[in-house]
Enzyme design. Structure first.
Site, PDB file in Angstrom:
ATOM      1  N   GLU A  86       5.763  11.283   0.090  1.00  0.00           N
ATOM      2  CA  GLU A  86       4.489  12.005   0.009  1.00  0.00           C
ATOM      3  C   GLU A  86       3.607  11.762   1.239  1.00  0.00           C
ATOM      4  OE1 GLU A  86       2.503  11.804  -3.804  1.00  0.00           O
ATOM      5  OE2 GLU A  86       0.584  12.320  -2.905  1.00  0.00           O
ATOM      6  N   LYS A 264      -1.908   7.753 -11.535  1.00  0.00           N
ATOM      7  CA  LYS A 264      -0.790   8.162 -10.674  1.00  0.00           C
ATOM      8  C   LYS A 264      -1.123   7.844  -9.220  1.00  0.00           C
ATOM      9  CE  LYS A 264       1.851  11.218  -8.196  1.00  0.00           C
ATOM     10  NZ  LYS A 264       1.734  11.637  -6.799  1.00  0.00           N
ATOM     11  N   ASP A 280      12.024  -2.498  -8.667  1.00  0.00           N
ATOM     12  CA  ASP A 280      12.233  -1.486  -9.707  1.00  0.00           C
ATOM     13  C   ASP A 280      10.909  -0.731  -9.937  1.00  0.00           C
ATOM     14  OD1 ASP A 280      12.567  -0.108 -12.095  1.00  0.00           O
ATOM     15  OD2 ASP A 280      13.742  -1.684 -13.029  1.00  0.00           O
ATOM     16  N   HIS A 378      -4.592  16.462   3.338  1.00  0.00           N
ATOM     17  CA  HIS A 378      -3.218  16.835   3.012  1.00  0.00           C
ATOM     18  C   HIS A 378      -2.724  17.917   3.953  1.00  0.00           C
ATOM     19  CE1 HIS A 378      -1.591  14.898  -0.522  1.00  0.00           C
ATOM     20  NE2 HIS A 378      -2.792  14.841  -1.014  1.00  0.00           N
TER      21      HIS A 378
HETATM   22  C1  MEV Z   1      -1.696  12.702  -5.470  1.00  0.00           C
HETATM   23  O1  MEV Z   1      -0.391  12.224  -5.305  1.00  0.00           O
HETATM   24  C2  MEV Z   1      -2.594  11.652  -6.076  1.00  0.00           C
HETATM   25  C3  MEV Z   1      -3.994  12.132  -6.423  1.00  0.00           C
HETATM   26  O2  MEV Z   1      -3.911  13.275  -7.275  1.00  0.00           O
HETATM   27  C4  MEV Z   1      -4.682  10.989  -7.145  1.00  0.00           C
HETATM   28  C5  MEV Z   1      -6.007  11.349  -7.773  1.00  0.00           C
HETATM   29  O3  MEV Z   1      -6.240  12.522  -8.099  1.00  0.00           O
HETATM   30  O4  MEV Z   1      -6.789  10.413  -7.992  1.00  0.00           O
HETATM   31  C6  MEV Z   1      -4.769  12.548  -5.221  1.00  0.00           C
END
Ligand code: MEV
Length: 424
Positions: A86, A264, A280, A378
């Site tokens: 990513e 995430k 892991d 991004h």
């Molecule tokens: C993208 O991989 C992770 C984000 O969506 C985390 C977030 O929204 O806090 C940018």
């Protein structure tokens, strides 16, 4: 020997060529020529080892390894390899670490590396009496468990406790035994599973039940990594951004859909370092997300508040089951080299680093979301990838990307046109 870097604040690191970056890291971390080659040239990786790591191997899947810079944790500097597909993750972590560093860096700690092994007992006639008997035999059970891993005991680890409880299930009542094992610098799955299997027949005798599953729990709630740091409101872009970050945190705390993404983002950092070091990643993810709902509702793994002078203070706490020995951490040459670059001496120190990376990654994400939005950064990185895929030579990649961003046309056909224009 683990690397000990004097200063992880490598200004302009991202502007160097890949070869220059590798050379700098190799110098700073005392990598041998072999380690440098393994990390820098996938062709040098020992394919024979990879081929025997899993079954039915037909190929290999290279993932880029980038170095997150600027991390200072408990006064020590770290360069942190991250393996991820990513874009933005490495840059975001480095940038957030730079802000934390300005305010003294991360303060982190970790509990002892104690993992849980579960033994499921079914058909126990009198669960309460069985649990009492298990408690009465605790000393013997610990001695028996430790007998299968004298080396771990010698290293200061070993079984610490045996606990049991009864649960009601669709298949009837069960007695669940937890063995708590200090696994020192291992991830611990092997040690814990072996002990659980060893104790199962004894537990059957004690309780009169049948032992079914004997396996570690990925909810490693006794093996926690914690970190906290402060970011100045100036670094973040002003008071409104700080307020926006706190509102983003409140959103995650109140809404499971947002909270999943919030967490995430944290794992973007932690899993990338785990992957780079042969750990892991799924175990970490399972531990993190189950810990996030330990108290009944799924919650953010970080907390954010306004501190002194309107600056932002963040904290994180989560289970971190990672090892420095065993499995791919030792057998995979790139993982070994990456562990050397991080330069941690114990799995608890590693847990502190990972917690700090998670906190930095979360800060970077919610700062961008609360300020300019995530797409700007991004898109810049996405444009670089498109430029590279379109065949831009390294010296013009940035120019091609910048032009596409400025025009708002980040597409392969446009990249090819710009490359042609610049070559003319
Ligand atoms: C993208 O991989 C992770 C984000 O969506 C985390 C977030 O929204 O806090 C940018």
């Amino acid at each position: 020997m683990n690397a000990l870097v004097a200063n992880s604040r490598l200004e302009g690191f991202y502007k160097l060529s890949r070869e220059e970056r590798l050379k700098l890291i190799a110098d700073l971390c005392n990598l041998t020529e072999e380690e440098t080659n393994t990390l820098g040239n996938p062709g040098e990786v020992d394919l024979g080892t990879l081929e025997h790591m899993i079954e039915n191997v037909v190929g290999f899947m290279p993932i880029p390894v980038g170095i997150a810079t600027n991390f200072r944790i408990n006064g020590k500097d770290y360069l942190i390899p991250m393996a991820t597909e990513e874009p933005s993750v490495v840059a975001a972590a480095s940038n957030a670490a730079k802000g934390a560093r300005e305010m003294g860096g991360f303060k982190a700690d970790a509990t002892d590396p104690v993992m849980i092994g579960q033994i499921q007992l079914v058909g126990v006639k009198n669960p309460d009496a069985a649990m009492e008997k298990i408690a009465g035999k605790k000393g013997d059970l610990i001695a028996e468990g430790n007998s299968v891993d004298p080396l771990l005991v010698k290293l200061g680890g070993g079984m610490r406790d045996v606990l049991s409880r009864k649960i009601k299930t669709n298949s009837g009542e069960m007695v669940i035994v937890h063995i708590l094992v200090d696994v020192r610098d291992a991830m611990g799955a092997n040690a814990v599973n072996t002990m659980a299997e060893k104790l199962a027949p004894t537990l059957e005798k004690i309780t009169g039940g049948k032992a079914r599953l004997k396996i570690l729990s990925n909810l490693a709630m006794h093996r926690l990594g914690r970190s906290s740091a402060t970011w100045s409101k100036e670094f973040l872009g002003g008071e409104e951004v700080v307020d926006g970050i706190i509102e983003a945190y409140s959103f995650a705390a109140a809404d499971i859909y947002r909270c999943a993404t919030h967490n995430k983002g944290i794992m973007n950092g932690i899993s990338s370092v785990a992957l780079a070091t042969g750990n892991d990643t799924r175990a970490l993810e399972a531990g993190a997300h189950s810990f996030a709902c330990l108290h009944g509702t799924y919650q953010p793994l970080t907390q954010w508040r306004k501190g002194e002078g309107g600056n932002l203070v963040g904290t994180i706490e989560l289970p971190i089951a990672v090892g420095l020995i065993g499995g791919a951490t030792k057998s995979h040459a790139v993982a070994r080299t990456n562990l050397k670059i991080i330069g941690v001496e114990s799995s608890t120190e590693f847990a502190m680093v990972l917690a700090s990376v998670g906190l930095a990654q979360n800060l970077a994400a919610i700062r961008a979301l609360a300020a300019e939005g995530i797409q700007k950064g991004h898109m810049r990185l996405h444009a670089r990838n498109i430029a590279i895929s379109a065949g831009a030579p390294p010296e013009i990649v940035d120019k091609v990307a910048e032009k596409m961003v400025a025009e708002g046309k980040i597409r392969m056909d446009r990249a090819q046109e710009i490359i042609e224009e610049l070559k003319r």
